[in-house]
Design a protein around this motif. Structure first.
Motif, PDB file in Angstrom:
ATOM      1  N   LEU A  78      35.145  47.740  57.180  1.00 10.39           N
ATOM      2  CA  LEU A  78      35.444  48.998  57.164  1.00 10.39           C
ATOM      3  C   LEU A  78      35.491  49.443  56.379  1.00 10.39           C
ATOM      4  O   LEU A  78      34.509  50.769  55.585  1.00 10.39           O
ATOM      5  N   LYS A  79      36.042  48.881  54.457  1.00  6.98           N
ATOM      6  CA  LYS A  79      36.207  50.029  53.570  1.00  6.98           C
ATOM      7  C   LYS A  79      34.159  49.786  53.132  1.00  6.98           C
ATOM      8  O   LYS A  79      33.838  50.856  52.397  1.00  6.98           O
ATOM      9  N   LYS A  80      34.182  48.550  53.347  1.00  6.01           N
ATOM     10  CA  LYS A  80      33.101  48.255  52.719  1.00  6.01           C
ATOM     11  C   LYS A  80      31.801  48.999  53.269  1.00  6.01           C
ATOM     12  O   LYS A  80      30.664  49.518  52.531  1.00  6.01           O
ATOM     13  N   GLU A  98      50.440  40.271  46.138  1.00  2.21           N
ATOM     14  CA  GLU A  98      49.017  38.965  46.408  1.00  2.21           C
ATOM     15  C   GLU A  98      47.526  39.724  46.949  1.00  2.21           C
ATOM     16  O   GLU A  98      46.426  40.013  46.903  1.00  2.21           O
ATOM     17  N   LEU A  99      48.102  40.469  48.245  1.00  2.00           N
ATOM     18  CA  LEU A  99      47.300  41.022  49.174  1.00  2.00           C
ATOM     19  C   LEU A  99      46.390  42.556  48.771  1.00  2.00           C
ATOM     20  O   LEU A  99      45.527  42.155  48.850  1.00  2.00           O
ATOM     21  N   ASP A 100      46.947  42.845  47.563  1.00  2.00           N
ATOM     22  CA  ASP A 100      46.760  43.958  46.999  1.00  2.00           C
ATOM     23  C   ASP A 100      45.098  43.509  46.480  1.00  2.00           C
ATOM     24  O   ASP A 100      44.227  44.076  45.422  1.00  2.00           O
ATOM     25  N   LYS A 101      45.317  41.876  45.332  1.00  2.00           N
ATOM     26  CA  LYS A 101      44.354  41.986  44.647  1.00  2.00           C
ATOM     27  C   LYS A 101      42.260  41.456  45.996  1.00  2.00           C
ATOM     28  O   LYS A 101      42.316  42.028  44.930  1.00  2.00           O
ATOM     29  N   PHE A 102      43.085  41.239  47.266  1.00  2.00           N
ATOM     30  CA  PHE A 102      42.134  41.519  48.030  1.00  2.00           C
ATOM     31  C   PHE A 102      41.760  42.608  48.086  1.00  2.00           C
ATOM     32  O   PHE A 102      40.587  42.727  47.986  1.00  2.00           O
ATOM     33  N   TYR A 122      41.540  45.527  46.819  1.00  2.00           N
ATOM     34  CA  TYR A 122      41.619  46.238  45.503  1.00  2.00           C
ATOM     35  C   TYR A 122      41.277  45.444  44.581  1.00  2.00           C
ATOM     36  O   TYR A 122      39.966  46.499  43.668  1.00  2.00           O
ATOM     37  N   ASP A 123      41.298  44.587  44.037  1.00  2.00           N
ATOM     38  CA  ASP A 123      40.817  44.229  42.893  1.00  2.00           C
ATOM     39  C   ASP A 123      39.505  42.685  43.534  1.00  2.00           C
ATOM     40  O   ASP A 123      39.061  41.981  42.039  1.00  2.00           O
ATOM     41  N   GLY A 124      38.450  43.033  44.438  1.00  2.00           N
ATOM     42  CA  GLY A 124      37.704  42.298  45.473  1.00  2.00           C
ATOM     43  C   GLY A 124      38.051  40.415  44.894  1.00  2.00           C
ATOM     44  O   GLY A 124      36.631  39.711  44.512  1.00  2.00           O
ATOM     45  N   GLN A 125      39.111  40.254  44.854  1.00  2.00           N
ATOM     46  CA  GLN A 125      39.431  38.675  44.469  1.00  2.00           C
ATOM     47  C   GLN A 125      39.439  38.127  46.245  1.00  2.00           C
ATOM     48  O   GLN A 125      39.595  38.888  47.002  1.00  2.00           O
ATOM     49  N   ALA A 172      39.575  36.096  49.777  1.00  2.00           N
ATOM     50  CA  ALA A 172      40.364  35.879  50.326  1.00  2.00           C
ATOM     51  C   ALA A 172      40.359  34.183  50.433  1.00  2.00           C
ATOM     52  O   ALA A 172      42.147  34.386  50.783  1.00  2.00           O
ATOM     53  N   ASP A 173      39.709  33.425  50.438  1.00  2.00           N
ATOM     54  CA  ASP A 173      41.054  31.831  50.154  1.00  2.00           C
ATOM     55  C   ASP A 173      41.191  31.830  49.184  1.00  2.00           C
ATOM     56  O   ASP A 173      42.336  31.304  49.112  1.00  2.00           O
ATOM     57  N   SER A 174      41.282  32.318  48.047  1.00  2.00           N
ATOM     58  CA  SER A 174      42.213  32.233  46.753  1.00  2.00           C
ATOM     59  C   SER A 174      43.664  33.086  46.730  1.00  2.00           C
ATOM     60  O   SER A 174      44.515  32.668  46.802  1.00  2.00           O
ATOM     61  N   VAL A 175      43.160  34.419  47.910  1.00  2.00           N
ATOM     62  CA  VAL A 175      44.709  35.272  47.870  1.00  2.00           C
ATOM     63  C   VAL A 175      45.678  34.339  48.315  1.00  2.00           C
ATOM     64  O   VAL A 175      46.357  34.801  48.368  1.00  2.00           O
ATOM     65  N   LEU A 176      45.107  33.722  50.259  1.00  2.00           N
ATOM     66  CA  LEU A 176      45.628  33.143  50.665  1.00  2.00           C
ATOM     67  C   LEU A 176      46.993  32.301  49.688  1.00  2.00           C
ATOM     68  O   LEU A 176      47.656  31.437  50.683  1.00  2.00           O
ATOM     69  N   THR A 177      46.080  31.077  49.103  1.00  2.00           N
ATOM     70  CA  THR A 177      46.134  30.311  48.977  1.00  2.00           C
ATOM     71  C   THR A 177      47.738  30.121  47.786  1.00  2.00           C
ATOM     72  O   THR A 177      48.253  29.855  47.342  1.00  2.00           O
TER      73      THR A 177
END
Length: 434
Positions: A248-250, A406-410, A412-415, A417-422
């Protein structure tokens, strides 16, 4: 002889003064001045409207209980839990207080809450309450806080924007809720651009943590295992939800949170002024939205696999060390009563936690045509059947903080989903294992 008589009279006077002083001291400790007990009551101020509503309720209680005076102290929400803990550590807690459902079990483990089980069972029944409220209150069969109401995420929309774009309103009936694809299609039609700049966004609010969790549950995702000893958030179901919200944001259909901060407007004001067409927010927002000068609609949230919303709200608890447990319970019982709730429900702040207020006759007692939009009655089962917010059952406040960080990294920081959820899985499970 006269001197002996004088001495005797002086002795009697002194003894009388001592007795009077003792009686005065006992009155102050046990009953207060003229037998009136003063309860210190603390809550947070989500808005001036909420504080005004609470004060009206206190006035009603004091009228019916002339032996109890309530001194209410509202505290800014972002400082509330830390202030309450500080007061408890300093041995000066309020007698009765709001306690966020996410904090409830953590506070109970500290031993700072009065066990209300006997009072509760003498005066109330757990079956009086809807399932989500009952599930939150009970801790191993005991009650340390009584549900205030229930609140849930819902979808608000500006009817003027929909009418102008010729887009049908989202359904209020949860059984007819939009699919995510239908929601995204509508958001696209409701988004306006002037060159490269978006002047009107289709939707906002799903990246708010509580709303993200709710969306994961709509996609049959699981946040914790059955005994809350591990997180199960690292799943394909969660990944799909995160990437759908991010799209939605993209695609320019939803604004960055910082846009609201820079605009100086709340999300409700953005909806009112046409900056956004749809807003995912808590049901409590209706109190403010209904007083704004625009036609607001409210609907079931768009679904992934199933129409779900979560239910939670603060409880009212008493300090374990209160000197007035009987009076504290009398006040807590009032704060959970239909009498107290109905005014706040009618104003759009809360939804009922009592089963009786979801019957046809019960709904007529609180439904307010000037506050509750067309179709709202179709939405009522959504609140009654809401799933318990998992963070109202989880005992460790730190877990939520880890997930948000951690979700803020997804977001706002472009990380990815896989690495953030791990990372969430690793950090949360370590915390839960402590």
């Amino acid at each position: 002889m006269k001197s002996r008589l004088a001495l005797f009279l002086v002795t009697i006077m002194i003894f009388s003064l001592v007795l009077t002083g003792c009686a005065s001291k006992d009155s102050s400790t046990d009953g207060g001045k003229d037998g009136v007990v003063t309860l210190k009551f603390m809550g947070w101020e989500a808005s001036p409207l909420e504080t005004e509503s609470v004060k009206k309720g206190i006035q009603k209680f004091e009228q019916d209980h002339p032996n109890i005076k309530v001194e209410y102290t509202p505290v800014p929400g972002d400082q509330y839990a830390s202030k309450l803990l500080t007061m408890m550590a300093g041995d000066a807690p309020p007698d009765v207080f709001f306690l966020g459902s996410a904090d409830y079990r953590s506070f109970q483990k500290r031993g700072v809450l009065l066990d209300l089980t006997t009072y509760f069972e003498n005066d109330l029944s757990i079956d009086d309450f809807i399932p989500s409220s009952a599930g939150i209150m009970q801790i191993n069969g005991s009650v340390y806080g009584v549900s205030s109401c229930t609140v849930s995420p819902v979808l608000y929309y500006n009817k003027n924007i929909f009418d102008e774009a010729g887009v049908p309103y989202p359904p209020s009936d949860p059984s007819k809720a939009w699919t995510w694809e239908e929601f995204e299609e509508a958001a696209n039609k409701l988004t306006k651009k002037e060159g490269d700049k978006v002047s009107q966004f289709g939707a906002y609010g799903f990246e708010n943590f509580a709303n993200t969790v709710m969306a994961v549950m709509e996609n049959s995702g699981v946040i914790f295992n059955d005994d809350y000893s591990e997180t199960k958030i690292n799943s394909n179901e969660t990944k799909k939800v995160l990437e759908s919200i991010l799209s939605l944001k993209k695609n320019g259909l939803s604004p960055e949170a910082k846009l609201l901060e820079e605009s100086g407007m709340s999300a409700s004001q953005m909806l009112q002024t046409g900056k956004i067409a749809m807003l995912v927010d808590g049901s409590w927002a209706l109190q403010e939205l209904s007083k704004m000068d625009f036609p607001v609609g409210v609907a079931a949230l768009p679904k992934f696999e199933k129409a779900v919303t979560t239910g939670q709200a603060h409880v009212h608890s008493a300090a374990a060390k209160t000197k007035h447990p009987e009076e504290a319970w009398e006040f807590i019982r009032f704060l959970s009563s239909e009498e107290y709730q109905i005014d706040l429900i009618s104003e759009g702040l809360w939804m009922p936690n009592r089963v009786s207020l979801y019957s046809e006759d019960g709904i007529t007692r609180w439904f307010n045509e000037s506050v509750h939009p067309d179709g709202f009655k179709e939405l009522v089962p959504y609140f009654q059947d809401a799933t318990v917010d998992p963070f109202a059952i989880n005992e460790k406040i730190e877990v939520r903080d880890i997930m948000v960080e951690e979700l803020d990294k997804f977001w706002y920081d472009g990380q990815p989903a896989d690495s953030v959820l791990t990372s969430i899985e690793d950090r949360v499970n370590k915390e839960l294992a402590k």
